[in-house]
Design an enzyme around this catalytic site. Structure first.
Site, PDB file in Angstrom:
ATOM      1  N   LYS A 129       7.797  -4.590  -1.636  1.00 36.02           N
ATOM      2  CA  LYS A 129       6.946  -3.633  -0.939  1.00 36.02           C
ATOM      3  C   LYS A 129       6.657  -4.052   0.500  1.00 36.02           C
ATOM      4  O   LYS A 129       6.524  -3.203   1.378  1.00 36.02           O
ATOM      5  CB  LYS A 129       5.639  -3.425  -1.704  1.00 36.02           C
ATOM      6  CG  LYS A 129       4.681  -4.593  -1.692  1.00 36.02           C
ATOM      7  CD  LYS A 129       3.398  -4.246  -2.415  1.00 36.02           C
ATOM      8  CE  LYS A 129       2.430  -5.421  -2.435  1.00 36.02           C
ATOM      9  NZ  LYS A 129       1.985  -5.835  -1.109  1.00 36.02           N
ATOM     10  N   THR A 130       6.575  -5.373   0.747  1.00 36.17           N
ATOM     11  CA  THR A 130       6.328  -5.833   2.111  1.00 36.17           C
ATOM     12  C   THR A 130       7.482  -5.445   3.027  1.00 36.17           C
ATOM     13  O   THR A 130       7.287  -5.023   4.172  1.00 36.17           O
ATOM     14  CB  THR A 130       6.121  -7.361   2.136  1.00 36.17           C
ATOM     15  OG1 THR A 130       5.036  -7.701   1.266  1.00 36.17           O
ATOM     16  CG2 THR A 130       5.813  -7.839   3.546  1.00 36.17           C
TER      17      THR A 130
ATOM     18  N   ARG B 113       4.061 -13.984 -11.155  1.00 40.57           N
ATOM     19  CA  ARG B 113       4.193 -14.896 -10.005  1.00 40.57           C
ATOM     20  C   ARG B 113       5.433 -15.782 -10.173  1.00 40.57           C
ATOM     21  O   ARG B 113       5.902 -16.389  -9.212  1.00 40.57           O
ATOM     22  CB  ARG B 113       2.977 -15.818  -9.882  1.00 40.57           C
ATOM     23  CG  ARG B 113       1.616 -15.186  -9.600  1.00 40.57           C
ATOM     24  CD  ARG B 113       1.631 -14.191  -8.495  1.00 40.57           C
ATOM     25  NE  ARG B 113       1.863 -12.842  -9.012  1.00 40.57           N
ATOM     26  CZ  ARG B 113       2.272 -11.819  -8.300  1.00 40.57           C
ATOM     27  NH1 ARG B 113       2.548 -11.981  -7.027  1.00 40.57           N
ATOM     28  NH2 ARG B 113       2.448 -10.628  -8.853  1.00 40.57           N
TER      29      ARG B 113
ATOM     30  N   ASP C   9      -1.870  -1.202   2.530  1.00 39.67           N
ATOM     31  CA  ASP C   9      -1.266  -2.053   1.506  1.00 39.67           C
ATOM     32  C   ASP C   9      -2.312  -2.379   0.437  1.00 39.67           C
ATOM     33  O   ASP C   9      -3.518  -2.345   0.709  1.00 39.67           O
ATOM     34  CB  ASP C   9      -0.766  -3.342   2.165  1.00 39.67           C
ATOM     35  CG  ASP C   9       0.138  -4.151   1.240  1.00 39.67           C
ATOM     36  OD1 ASP C   9       0.556  -3.623   0.196  1.00 39.67           O
ATOM     37  OD2 ASP C   9       0.424  -5.312   1.576  1.00 39.67           O
ATOM     38  N   GLU C  10      -1.853  -2.695  -0.769  1.00 44.28           N
ATOM     39  CA  GLU C  10      -2.731  -3.079  -1.886  1.00 44.28           C
ATOM     40  C   GLU C  10      -3.834  -2.042  -2.090  1.00 44.28           C
ATOM     41  O   GLU C  10      -5.016  -2.373  -2.251  1.00 44.28           O
ATOM     42  CB  GLU C  10      -3.343  -4.466  -1.638  1.00 44.28           C
ATOM     43  CG  GLU C  10      -2.341  -5.567  -1.356  1.00 44.28           C
ATOM     44  CD  GLU C  10      -1.545  -5.992  -2.580  1.00 44.28           C
ATOM     45  OE1 GLU C  10      -1.738  -5.420  -3.663  1.00 44.28           O
ATOM     46  OE2 GLU C  10      -0.717  -6.912  -2.456  1.00 44.28           O
TER      47      GLU C  10
END
Length: 778
Positions: free
Chosen positions: A33-34, A616, A225-226
């Site tokens: 997404k970044t 993660r 974002d987020e």
């Protein structure tokens, strides 16, 4: 020109090139997404959108800096600098610097961190004569913070009978008055706390239509974002700013919404399509980070949640190792397993310690890990994120308090920290008198000091002289700050105040460490000014202080190139990735937390937290739990977390035998009662049988035998076997008096064998096994 688009998959490309109108990008874990956000901004600029018209709100300032650098490689560094990009707090602090005068705030207002706010609330509670055990400062601040994030002002509080009644029921009827005084004192000190940066922005945009129109016209394209972690206050700001052009793009993953305790509202992302018309939906479902086994294991857990958006996360990566599940006896054994496993990976797979993270639900779980890592048998370097930050150490806050006063002399909390540090003979009673006078005259403490002749404060001539000298020194520093950069001012202040000289008097290792910390702060400020100068940006003290105040814990960590294992709570791990991840303490009432299982929404957030932890990991994930753990000083039995059991067995491998008693298994055979009619059962006295070649032994009363021989200390073979074989080091045992404990060591043999046992109730005891009557638990 658009070669960067070749680096995107089809879903990513569609999200990047879509230009106008409201859109939501549902981005699964590890889906890039970044990259999509970065290229979308670059693409808008390549298609003619002015960088000044783009607002990008990120999760951390660090993320914003990295994105700007990546955008700069596409459109040029110079143009990338013109973007408005940063966290909600940093961007809206910038707006409030320009527009805060409408609300009565100076452009140089101070930003209070949580410690500043707690100190101020403690002062208010003391002044009001309230019981500090009932009105606990941190709890009061938490309540006020929740009010602000829900846009409940003091006026709205007093208009809400339910809130007032709730505080009365909690035996805190003065909550409204504390809230009012806190707001008034912050305003008088020219200060805002973190929540004010959002609350005051909402107030600004709501009460001043011309200001709203100005920023609506400026921010024609807004990216968030987020989005799943936004609260109500943030939602309203974004809604207001995007209302004119409707070019709003939000990116997020409902499965990673884990900040409800901070006020985050998952409904913001779930209801986005209802809040805007003709919303375009893009789904990023391909995971580039993790192995297939990790992705599928995480999917099999998160699918148990009922509140979620539809998406199917998948990966082209290889299957990799299955998720390893490890059961240990205690948390110490858990820590030893983790340490041994890490060292094995370092040796066999030639990995770096920086490739490893240990995640946990609560900070208190680090104790066992730290003890083991520091032991000479392991000697593993580690760094804890989210502990005491560099910027929260006393000597650093003292130094920064001086610097804050130069920018805003009305900063009450900064002034109280340094008015008598280093010691200059201005005691607490004098400060109390100044505070009373400041409240009486509705002035700041610094203004009172500068105008002592115009007040009727009862101070002797010597104290007045010391106060005047202090005020003169601050004003001198302030003049220096007007013409020098951040480092020059900071270096001048540290030397003039003789803070380092004062700390050097200590002579202890702690004192030396404090001096080194201040020197490190000066190094950080120097580095800041050099970088700002190279970029042609503001290198003033005011800008540095704002940058330091708004940095997150991860942003603040000192740079250290030596490899270390990362230890952090799962909440801190959001947005990070590691090759090897160990999730420890996976037990019921610990994870999921006992405080987060009262409602379905709470339990689902705990499940999302587990999902975040598991995703993660890139190559390998370990899930660890203990059968017993010290909780509140007691050794308690533990049950494995439900999240372990929710993972599809196809994707896991148990590397220790499963404990069947923890599972709901059938413990009685179906036919055990079938063959015996229960109403005919008779209990008879057992028949004593004797061998045919011996006569029955007549029953006699016990009498001490005569002519006893002295018994030697040599044990019999039977007793030697008994005491040598039963108890071993590492056993969990139970004593009738001391309760449960862990066997630390054994000495001696046979009947003289002693065990050193650590009991939760009484600490370490040495017991003779012959008489201890220990019950072995495991």
């Amino acid at each position: 020109m658009d070669k960067y688009l070749d680096n995107l998959n089809e879903s990513q490309r569609e999200a990047v090139v879509h230009k106008d109108g409201p859109m939501i990008i549902i981005a699964g874990a590890g889906s890039g997404k970044t990259r999509v956000l970065t290229y979308r901004i670059a693409h808008l600029m390549n298609k003619g959108v002015d960088a000044f018209n783009i607002l990008s709100l990120t999760f951390t300032n660090k993320a914003a800096r990295e994105m700007k650098e990546r955008i700069g490689t596409v459109v040029g560094t110079s143009e990338a600098k013109n973007l408005w990009m940063g966290t909600f707090h940093s961007v809206f602090a910038r707006i409030l610097r320009s527009e805060g005068h409408h609300l009565g705030f100076p452009s140089n207002f101070t930003i209070y961190d949580s410690q500043d706010s707690v100190r101020l609330i403690s002062s208010i509670i003391k002044e009001m004569g309230l019981d500090k055990e009932i009105y606990k400062s941190k709890q009061v601040l938490g309540r006020i913070s929740s009010f602000k994030n829900s846009l409940i002002t003091v006026k709205a509080y007093y208009n809400n009978p339910d809130l007032i009644e709730a505080d009365k029921m909690a035996q805190r009827p003065k909550m409204g008055e504390i809230y009012q005084r806190y707001v008034d004192r912050c305003f008088k000190a020219g200060s805002m706390d973190f929540d004010d940066l959002l609350l005051r922005t909402n107030q600004l945009l709501s009460q001043y239509p011309a200001v709203l129109a100005k920023y609506q016209d400026r921010f024609r394209y807004i990216l968030v974002d987020e989005y799943q972690d936004t609260n109500h206050s943030q939602y309203l700001i974004v809604k207001a700013l995007s209302d004119r052009f409707q070019n709003i793009c939000v990116v997020g993953d409902d499965s990673q919404s884990i900040y409800a305790f901070r006020g985050a509202n998952i409904q913001n992302i779930l209801n986005f399509q209802k809040n805007y018309d003709n919303v375009k939906i893009f789904k990023l479902e391909q995971n580039y980070r993790s192995s297939n086994n990790i992705v599928e294991a995480a999917n099999s857990v998160i699918e148990k949640n009922k509140t979620k958006l539809d998406k199917e996360v998948w990966t082209d990566n290889n299957d990799g190792e299955r998720v390893k599940i490890m059961r240990t006896i205690t948390e110490v054994k858990e820590a030893e397993f983790v340490a041994n496993s890490i060292l094995d990976h370092v040796k066999e797979n030639e990995i770096s310690l920086s490739d490893v993270a240990i995640l946990y639900r609560t900070n208190s779980q680090t104790r066992a890990i730290e003890d083991v890592f520091r032991h000479r048998n392991y000697n593993i370097d580690y760094v804890i994120y989210g502990g005491l930050s560099f910027y929260q150490r006393k000597e650093i806050k003292d130094t920064l308090a001086y610097l804050r006063l130069l920018i805003n002399p009305n900063d009450e909390e900064a002034l109280k920290r340094v008015i008598n540090y280093p010691l200059r003979g201005i005691g607490s009673s004098t400060v109390d008198k100044l505070s009373v006078a400041a409240n009486h005259y509705n002035k700041s403490i610094f203004e009172i000091i500068c105008n002592l002749g115009a007040t009727d404060i009862n101070l002797n001539a010597g104290v007045k002289t010391k106060l005047n000298n202090f005020a003169t020194m601050i004003q001198h520093f302030k003049i220096e700050a007007e013409t020098k950069n951040a480092f020059e001012v900071a270096d001048f202040v540290v030397k003039q105040t003789r803070i380092i000289k004062d700390l050097e008097k200590d002579g202890t290792p702690e004192g030396v460490s404090k001096v080194e910390n201040i020197q490190e702060l000066l190094n950080a400020i120097k580095n800041f000014t050099v970088e700002q100068k190279e970029k042609g940006e503001d290198d003033s003290l005011a800008f540095f202080l704002e940058d330091a105040a708004l940095a997150s814990d991860l942003d603040k960590e000192a740079k250290d190139d030596s490899p270390k294992v990362s230890l952090m709570t799962i909440h801190m791990s959001k947005g990070l990735e590691y090759s090897y991840v160990y999730i420890i303490g996976l037990e019921e009432n610990l994870f999921p937390s006992a405080m987060s299982m009262n409602t379905r929404s709470e339990l689902e957030e705990e499940r999302r937290l587990f999902y975040v932890a598991l995703t993660r990991a890139e190559k390998q994930a370990y899930l660890c739990y203990a059968q017993m753990r010290y909780r509140w000083g007691k050794l308690v039995d533990c049950e494995p977390s439900r999240f372990i059991q929710e993972i599809d067995e196809k994707f896991v491998e148990h590397i220790a035998p499963q404990v069947t008693e923890f599972k709901q298994t059938k413990f009685l055979n179906d036919d055990i009662f079938g063959s015996v009619p229960q109403n005919k059962i008779r209990f008879k006295k057992p028949i004593q049988r004797t061998p045919t070649n011996k006569k029955p032994v007549p029953k006699v009363e016990f009498q001490a035998p005569k002519n006893l021989k002295k018994v030697t200390s040599k044990p019999t073979t039977a007793s030697a076997n008994l005491f040598d074989s039963k108890v071993t080091v590492g056993n969990i045992v139970e004593h009738t008096k001391f309760g449960k404990g862990e066997v630390l060591s054994l000495e001696g043999s046979a009947a003289n064998q002693k065990a050193e046992i650590r009991f939760a109730s009484v600490g370490v005891k040495k017991l003779l096994l012959q008489f201890a009557k220990l019950k072995i638990i495991s």
